[in-house]
Structures are given as C-alpha cells and as structure tokens.
Design a protein around this motif. Structure first.
Motif, PDB file in Angstrom:
ATOM      1  N   ARG A 163       3.181   0.882   1.180  1.00 20.33           N
ATOM      2  CA  ARG A 163       2.282   0.509   2.283  1.00 20.33           C
ATOM      3  C   ARG A 163       1.964   1.718   3.155  1.00 20.33           C
ATOM      4  NH1 ARG A 163       1.502  -4.905   2.887  1.00 20.33           N
ATOM      5  NH2 ARG A 163       0.820  -4.616   5.035  1.00 20.33           N
ATOM      6  N   LEU A 197      -0.671   3.746   1.521  1.00 17.77           N
ATOM      7  CA  LEU A 197      -1.996   3.136   1.587  1.00 17.77           C
ATOM      8  C   LEU A 197      -2.547   3.074   3.004  1.00 17.77           C
ATOM      9  CD1 LEU A 197      -1.232   0.203  -0.838  1.00 17.77           C
ATOM     10  CD2 LEU A 197      -2.866   2.029  -1.253  1.00 17.77           C
ATOM     11  N   LEU A 220      -1.337   1.065   5.224  1.00 18.48           N
ATOM     12  CA  LEU A 220      -1.177  -0.296   5.734  1.00 18.48           C
ATOM     13  C   LEU A 220       0.000  -0.392   6.705  1.00 18.48           C
ATOM     14  CD1 LEU A 220      -1.809  -2.446   2.540  1.00 18.48           C
ATOM     15  CD2 LEU A 220      -3.215  -2.377   4.584  1.00 18.48           C
ATOM     16  N   PRO A 257     -10.615   3.857  -1.607  1.00 23.27           N
ATOM     17  CA  PRO A 257      -9.194   3.518  -1.535  1.00 23.27           C
ATOM     18  C   PRO A 257      -8.674   2.951  -2.860  1.00 23.27           C
ATOM     19  CG  PRO A 257     -10.530   2.002  -0.237  1.00 23.27           C
ATOM     20  CD  PRO A 257     -11.438   3.064  -0.698  1.00 23.27           C
ATOM     21  N   PRO A 258      -7.414   3.198  -3.185  1.00 19.41           N
ATOM     22  CA  PRO A 258      -6.852   2.716  -4.447  1.00 19.41           C
ATOM     23  C   PRO A 258      -6.781   1.198  -4.506  1.00 19.41           C
ATOM     24  CG  PRO A 258      -5.240   4.024  -3.207  1.00 19.41           C
ATOM     25  CD  PRO A 258      -6.440   3.916  -2.362  1.00 19.41           C
ATOM     26  N   LEU A 259      -6.655   0.682  -5.703  1.00 21.19           N
ATOM     27  CA  LEU A 259      -6.404  -0.751  -5.861  1.00 21.19           C
ATOM     28  C   LEU A 259      -4.935  -1.015  -5.576  1.00 21.19           C
ATOM     29  CD1 LEU A 259      -8.315  -1.629  -9.152  1.00 21.19           C
ATOM     30  CD2 LEU A 259      -9.040  -2.029  -6.805  1.00 21.19           C
ATOM     31  N   TYR A 260      -4.647  -2.157  -4.992  1.00 21.08           N
ATOM     32  CA  TYR A 260      -3.275  -2.432  -4.562  1.00 21.08           C
ATOM     33  C   TYR A 260      -2.874  -3.848  -4.942  1.00 21.08           C
ATOM     34  CZ  TYR A 260       0.487  -3.452  -1.171  1.00 21.08           C
ATOM     35  OH  TYR A 260       1.659  -3.843  -0.570  1.00 21.08           O
ATOM     36  N   LEU A 261      -1.740  -3.950  -5.590  1.00 22.32           N
ATOM     37  CA  LEU A 261      -1.140  -5.260  -5.834  1.00 22.32           C
ATOM     38  C   LEU A 261       0.133  -5.322  -5.005  1.00 22.32           C
ATOM     39  CD1 LEU A 261      -0.889  -7.883  -7.769  1.00 22.32           C
ATOM     40  CD2 LEU A 261       0.770  -6.476  -8.957  1.00 22.32           C
ATOM     41  N   GLY A 262       0.152  -6.186  -4.014  1.00 16.23           N
ATOM     42  CA  GLY A 262       1.312  -6.258  -3.128  1.00 16.23           C
ATOM     43  C   GLY A 262       2.130  -7.509  -3.361  1.00 16.23           C
ATOM     44  N   ARG A 273       2.166  -9.977  -1.300  1.00 17.64           N
ATOM     45  CA  ARG A 273       1.169 -11.018  -1.064  1.00 17.64           C
ATOM     46  C   ARG A 273       0.013 -10.687  -1.988  1.00 17.64           C
ATOM     47  NH1 ARG A 273       1.879 -10.212   5.299  1.00 17.64           N
ATOM     48  NH2 ARG A 273       3.605 -11.627   5.629  1.00 17.64           N
ATOM     49  N   LEU A 274      -0.275 -11.625  -2.878  1.00 18.16           N
ATOM     50  CA  LEU A 274      -1.131 -11.278  -4.008  1.00 18.16           C
ATOM     51  C   LEU A 274      -2.602 -11.113  -3.647  1.00 18.16           C
ATOM     52  CD1 LEU A 274       0.481 -13.666  -6.640  1.00 18.16           C
ATOM     53  CD2 LEU A 274       0.828 -11.210  -6.395  1.00 18.16           C
ATOM     54  N   GLY A 275      -2.997 -11.673  -2.510  1.00 18.64           N
ATOM     55  CA  GLY A 275      -4.395 -11.536  -2.135  1.00 18.64           C
ATOM     56  C   GLY A 275      -5.297 -12.524  -2.853  1.00 18.64           C
ATOM     57  N   PHE A 293     -12.440 -10.246  -5.551  1.00 14.98           N
ATOM     58  CA  PHE A 293     -11.950  -8.864  -5.659  1.00 14.98           C
ATOM     59  C   PHE A 293     -13.129  -7.903  -5.820  1.00 14.98           C
ATOM     60  CE2 PHE A 293      -7.709 -10.600  -7.078  1.00 14.98           C
ATOM     61  CZ  PHE A 293      -6.989 -10.031  -6.050  1.00 14.98           C
ATOM     62  N   GLN A 334      -7.673  -7.782 -10.949  1.00 15.94           N
ATOM     63  CA  GLN A 334      -8.495  -6.802 -10.222  1.00 15.94           C
ATOM     64  C   GLN A 334      -8.495  -5.442 -10.920  1.00 15.94           C
ATOM     65  OE1 GLN A 334      -6.897  -5.255  -6.435  1.00 15.94           O
ATOM     66  NE2 GLN A 334      -5.064  -6.468  -6.773  1.00 15.94           N
TER      67      GLN A 334
END
Lengths: 222, 193
Positions: B45, B48, B50, B65-70, B72-74, B88, B133
């Motif tokens: 985070r 990124l 965040l 900005p890069p793709l992000y899988l956190g 919390r899936l979004g 997405f 995504q």
C-alpha cells in the motif's frame, strides 16, 4: 464523464437489486408524517399550521438515515481504494455518488411530498411551495451529507456521528425552506427564498464535492 | 520501473520496516515474504501511495498507476461477473471490448457464471473475478497482495502461467505471498522481519 455515467448506472443497478436500503427511509418518512395526525388530533387548522415543520423534519431525518451508506459499501469492498489508485478524478466519482444518492433518496421524497401534504391538510399553495422547496433543497442535503458520510466511512459505526457532523450544516436550509412554505401559505412573495435556496445549492455543488473527495482520500489512507 | 530508497513505516507505534531499498525493472518479479503482521500488505500500500504515513523515496517510472489486487477485492457483491469486469475497465479508462471480457471469463474458469451475482459465488471465484482485471487491462506493472489464497490447484497453475506471460512481455510484478512461485524466471525476494 465516462466514470460519472458508469458510476451512476452502477449505483442505480445495485440499489435496484437491493431496494430495501432505498425504501426504508421512504417508509420511515410516511410513517412519521402519518403519526402526527394521530398524536395531535385530526383538526385541520392545527395540523396545517405545523405541517411545514413536520414535513421538513421528517424529510431531514429520512435523508440522514440513508446518508451513512453513501460510501460504506464501496469502502468495504475495496472499490473506493481502486478509485483513489486509478488516478481518476475523485471529485467526479464523489459527484456521481451524490447524484445517485439524490436520485434514490431525494427525488422519491419530492414525489411523496404531495401525499404527505395531503395527510396534513395543507392547501394547494402550501403543497406547491413545499414540493418546490424540497426539490431545491434535497440536492443540497445529499451534497452536504456526502461530506459527513465520507468522513465517517472508515469508522465501524458512523451512523450517529454523521448526524452530529451534518446537522449544523442543514440548519440554514431548514430555516429558509420552512419560512418559504409559511410565506406561501400566507400568500406572500416567495421568490427571495427561492433565490436563497438556489444560491446555497450552487455553492454546495461547487464546494461540497471538494471536501468529500478530500475526506475519501483520507478514509482510504490506511 | 520502480526505485525505492530508504523506505520505512511505523504503524501504531510499531516499526514495520525501515531503510528498505530495492528496485523493480521490466521483466522482473519481486516476491515479498514475511510472517503474519510483518507488514507485507502495508508495504504494497505504501508503494502504491494508498498509505502515506511513511518515509523514504518511492519513484515510479510509469505512465499510469499499476494494477492492484488487495485484500479488499474491489468487486461489488450485487453486480454480476461481467458487470464487475466492465467496471475495472471504466476505472482504468480503457475501452475493453466484450470479446476480451468473454475471453477473460473463459480463462478464469467462470464460464456459465457470467451473469451470476458475485454474492452467489464462492470466495475463490470472487478472487478469480478480481484477478480478471489483469487479463482485460494492459498495464506494465502488477501489484498483487496474496493472490493465491482461496485459489484451487487449477487456478494456481493458471495464475503461474499469466505471471510468466506478463514477465515475458517485459512487465513487472510485485507479489506478496507465502506460496512458492513456480515459474522459470529468476525471482527476487524481499524478506520482511
């Protein structure tokens, strides 16, 4: 613009599939209004006199009920941090959230207003003034409420805090809106009030999303 | 594509990491390892932007900005698989065509679930949707926080394949995971205490 439209569509779709969140405040509004004739007594004269105040307070409370959820699900499922990360304008996203909130909570209240006014024996001039004032004010309520909703979204239970944060901001519009309805019932000029409410609305459109977007950035910073 | 110098972070008056310096070049995979609570997710985070209560220089050389899988899936529970994937695309301002989405659904093993609400899917299937995504959006850098949790064996080998593919086209990947990554590429490891 793409984000704005897609976001409003997405919110409407989500609430269309789970309408209880939208319906609860509306049912609450009607229940509160219909309780007053039972509690105070059904004399038209008495009810008519306090009707603007009752309707307005009920509308405010109904709006506040739906406020807490404005950003909550987006925060919890991670959509909010994806927005912040994507470098899309948070301002536009927040504006879209406010617009869909108004479409789902403000607009239905405006449409219910004539029914509420009927329950309280308001005459025609009063009904029109009441509906017009709510039409002018409900977007302002969504805009200002958004600030409180975004500030408290990171907290596990923000419901009451939103009310405390946002209520003071609602007081001026509440005072003006009820004064406008009373003026209309007394048969006097209401243009001045309309201008005031419009001015507050325009000011909120310009400023509130900036504050809300900043609060969203703070909320996701963890 | 990423250069980090002397990064450090404290959380709740506990030092998570300090003086971290590392870099990520195109075609490289950086695996962040460390025990529970060692600050892997926080590091991602921080990278990124965040989480900003940190210090040090973090320089990205990317045009987006890069793709992000956190964690919390979004993805929205009350939207369907397809609707979530389209979202997405909206977020990244990419016009994703429908064939690419259909292809992604097929590759993710979600065929037949296109129009199912995500609330009706299993945990692993939801993770697959969020992984979608990476299939529908072209982005040079991927940041993934525990992408393998809740994913079954088939999914695992599929994931390894897309990681490999992304590295082959000179993409960069930062991943935090406990699982061994089985790709035939050198893997840089960053261990947090």
């Amino acid at each position: 613009m793409n984000l704005f439209i897609a976001s409003v569509q997405r919110d409407l779709l989500v609430h269309f599939r789970h309408p209880s969140e939208v319906l609860n405040p509306l049912v609450f509004f009607i229940v509160v209004i219909s309780l007053f004739p039972l509690g105070i007594g059904p004399e038209p004269g008495q009810l008519k006199e306090i009707a603007p105040g009752i309707v307005w307070v009920a509308a405010l409370l109904a709006t506040l009920m739906s406020m807490d959820s404005m950003f909550r699900s987006d925060f919890e499922d991670g959509s909010l941090e994806q927005i912040v990360l994507s470098e899309q304008s948070t301002f536009i996203f927040v504006l879209a959230k406010v617009v869909s909130h108004w479409l789902l909570s403000g607009l239905p209240l405006v449409l219910l207003m004539p029914l509420a006014a009927l329950l309280l024996f308001l005459d025609e001039a009063g009904v029109w003034a009441l509906t017009l004032s709510l039409l002018l004010v409900s977007p302002t309520l969504s805009l200002l409420g958004g600030i409180g909703a975004a500030l408290t979204v990171g907290l596990p239970r923000g419901g009451l805090l939103v009310t405390i944060l946002v209520m003071p901001l609602y007081v001026p519009v509440l005072v003006l809106a009820t004064a406008m309805v009373q003026a209309a019932e007394a048969g006097s000029e209401t243009t001045g009030y309309v201008y005031w409410l419009l001015a507050i609305l325009l000011g909120s459109v310009c400023l509130a999303p900036i504050a809300t977007a900043a609060a969203v950035n703070v909320a996701t910073d963890q | 594509m990423l250069q980090v110098r002397n990064a450090g972070c404290e959380r709740d008056e506990r030092l998570l990491f300090e003086d971290l310096s590392f870099s990520l070049s195109p075609g490289e995979l950086l695996q962040v390892v460390g025990g529970n609570g060692s600050g892997k997710s926080t590091l991602l985070r921080v990278l990124l932007g965040l989480y900003t209560e940190c210090y040090g220089d973090i320089d990205w050389a990317l045009d987006r900005p890069p793709l992000y899988l956190g964690h919390r899936l979004g993805i929205k529970q009350s939207l369907t698989v397809i609707e979530n994937l389209r979202w997405f695309g909206v977020l990244r301002e990419e016009a994703v065509n429908e064939t690419r989405i259909e292809e992604a659904v097929y590759k993710l093993g979600l065929s037949g679930f296109e129009d199912s609400l995500c609330s009706h899917l299993s945990e692993g299937q939801r993770k697959r949707v969020a992984l979608g995504q990476f299939l529908i959006i072209d982005n040079p850098c991927w940041v993934m926080d525990e992408p393998f949790s809740a994913i079954d064996a088939d999914g695992l080998s599929f994931l390894m394949a897309i990681l490999q593919e992304h590295l082959d086209v000179n993409g960069g990947i930062i991943i935090s995971t406990h699982q061994p990554i089985t790709i035939d590429r050198p893997i840089n490891t960053l261990a947090l205490q």
